[in-house]
Design a protein around this motif. Structure first.
Motif, short mmCIF file in Angstrom:
data_model
loop_
_atom_site.label_atom_id
_atom_site.label_comp_id
_atom_site.label_asym_id
_atom_site.label_seq_id
_atom_site.Cartn_x
_atom_site.Cartn_y
_atom_site.Cartn_z
N GLU A 1 2.20 1.77 -3.52
CA GLU A 1 1.14 2.27 -4.40
C GLU A 1 0.85 3.75 -4.13
O GLU A 1 0.65 4.53 -5.06
CB GLU A 1 -0.13 1.44 -4.23
N ARG A 2 0.81 4.15 -2.88
CA ARG A 2 0.58 5.56 -2.55
C ARG A 2 1.73 6.43 -3.02
O ARG A 2 1.54 7.57 -3.43
CB ARG A 2 0.39 5.74 -1.05
N GLY A 3 2.94 5.91 -2.95
CA GLY A 3 4.11 6.68 -3.39
C GLY A 3 4.14 6.88 -4.90
O GLY A 3 4.71 7.85 -5.38
N GLU B 1 0.83 -1.20 0.00
CA GLU B 1 0.00 0.00 0.00
C GLU B 1 0.87 1.25 0.00
O GLU B 1 0.54 2.25 -0.67
CB GLU B 1 -0.93 0.00 1.21
N GLY B 2 1.96 1.23 0.72
CA GLY B 2 2.87 2.37 0.74
C GLY B 2 3.50 2.62 -0.61
O GLY B 2 3.65 3.78 -1.04
N ARG C 1 1.49 7.40 -6.74
CA ARG C 1 0.42 8.31 -7.15
C ARG C 1 0.83 9.75 -7.05
O ARG C 1 1.66 10.21 -6.39
CB ARG C 1 -0.81 8.12 -6.28
#
Length: 50
Positions: free
Chosen positions: A46-48, A43-44, A50
């Motif tokens: 993927e957030r990075g 998840e980290g 974006r």
């Protein structure tokens, strides 16, 4: 004595059962901990991106 007779004696021993439960609990805890760590890392990442 059959090979299954050995297991009958082990499962009646409370110390063995306590160790078995503790070992299974530890393995389950490690599995959940590693799974949560990996999903959090994914998840980290993927957030990075974006």
């Amino acid at each position: 004595m059959t090979p299954l007779g050995i297991f009958d004696g082990l499962f009646q021993d409370p110390v063995f059962l306590a160790l078995l439960v503790a070992l299974l609990g530890f393995v389950f805890f490690v599995y959940l901990f590693v799974r949560r760590t990996i999903t959090g890392f994914q998840e980290g990442v993927e957030r990075g991106q974006r």
